[in-house]
Design a protein around this motif. Sequence first.
Motif, mmCIF file in Angstrom:
data_model
loop_
_atom_site.group_PDB
_atom_site.id
_atom_site.type_symbol
_atom_site.label_atom_id
_atom_site.label_comp_id
_atom_site.label_asym_id
_atom_site.label_seq_id
_atom_site.Cartn_x
_atom_site.Cartn_y
_atom_site.Cartn_z
ATOM 1 N N ILE A 76 -7.215 34.921 -107.352
ATOM 2 C CA ILE A 76 -7.823 35.846 -108.328
ATOM 3 C C ILE A 76 -8.373 37.083 -107.622
ATOM 4 O O ILE A 76 -8.130 38.216 -108.027
ATOM 5 N N TRP A 77 -9.116 36.834 -106.544
ATOM 6 C CA TRP A 77 -9.731 37.960 -105.832
ATOM 7 C C TRP A 77 -8.721 38.776 -105.043
ATOM 8 O O TRP A 77 -8.873 39.989 -104.891
ATOM 9 N N GLU B 264 -10.669 30.336 -105.486
ATOM 10 C CA GLU B 264 -10.596 31.614 -106.212
ATOM 11 C C GLU B 264 -9.876 32.701 -105.398
ATOM 12 O O GLU B 264 -9.921 33.879 -105.749
#
Length: 450
Positions: A216-217, A213
């Motif tokens: 995305i972060w 992830e």
Amino acid sequence: MEKLEKIINLAERRGFVFKSYEIYGGVGGFYDFGPLGVLLKNKIKELWLKDILNMPNIYLIETPIIGPRVLYEASGHIENFYDRLVECKSCHKRFREDHLLKGEYGEIEIKDNKALCPLCKGELTEARNFNLMFKTFVGPVEELASESYLRPETAQGIFVNFKNILNSMRAKLPFGIAQIGKSFRNEITPKNFIFRIREFEQMEIEFFVRPEEDEIWFNFWVEKRFKWYTDILGIKKENLVKHIQSEDELAHYAKKAIDIYYRFPFKEDEIEGIANRTDYDLKRHMEFSKEDLTYFDEKTKTKLIPYVIEPSAGVERILFALLCDAYDEDEVPNEKGKLEKRTVLRFKPAIAPVQVAVFPLLSNRKPLIEKAKEVFGIINNSSIIVIYDETGSIGKRYRRQDEIGTPFCITIDFQTLEDNTVTVRDRDTTKQERISINEILDYLKDKLKI
Ligand SMILES: [Zn+2]
């Protein structure tokens, strides 16, 4: 005078920033913050904290400035955190090689295959590595075992607390650990006022995420931080730039980084960096400390090493950007209606170091002074930052407040004594309104949006 010079002049004259140790000739790269500078720095930190602590999973910590050598061996700073230093053999001035190559000193003359000093045309030395960390020793013996460093970033104090936060706070991914504090870099050439200094304050978050992830972060934080500058601090969008770091700009730990640049009068440059530090730091600290810094994922029942997204901002650079962004000159009518030049800092009211000033119309009328002090007391008891001033003409007092960016000036005049109203003068429009003293706090809080 150039705009930059005017801003620096104002900052020193009005108590924002002073050169450190000036009575002893000063020490390059160190600055003191005066009363208004401290108020402004506090505002910046307060608004940063408010913005990130709104998220449910950010933990704030505080760790020491001095760290042992092994910490910075693990972090890679001893091996990698250096600039390439070039020295002139005649005038002994030192330069950063990358600054010379970037043309910051103009075009470099080459003679017999050797680069010449841009200042005196003397011969330059070969570039050598210069570590940017300040070294010291803990305890009475100066030996390798006690060798320590002033932190070059607050981040490492965070990484070594990863396990403590997991255990004590039962933190679950994704979560962040944040810290505000001083960091130190022994810059070869501190310059541009408080832009490149040797002791500075950082506001950093290490945000731990599942490796898959990270993108995305990363994007989440770039957007969130950019928005903070425009929406919360009120910095003009056209003065901000997102700069994607190229391969050779990237720090030794980073996979990707986007900087937020501010268009300073001298050039556009970084006020914050958002980096994807991957699992580099946790892995290195596992290797050097032999501690298990993995995360047990209850969803998949497996261990993993989180990736880290790091938004890292410099308080002094933000303060500098705010001064540049707010600085303006215009003409306003004086008491006799004649147009007069003024200097004004157009801070967004919520960020202004002083938010309200209270004046008695005349300084030799006791009832006016008593009433003004009463109004000052009412406002001073709230969270609003207010000052009292009774010296000089009203016009002069307005100018003084305009120059430090005070959004509202309240004057107690003879009408106040009759109907309990005061005038509130707006910094930007210079228009005045009459407001009842009973309503003054609500009025100001609404205008200041606090
Ligand atoms: Zn030279």
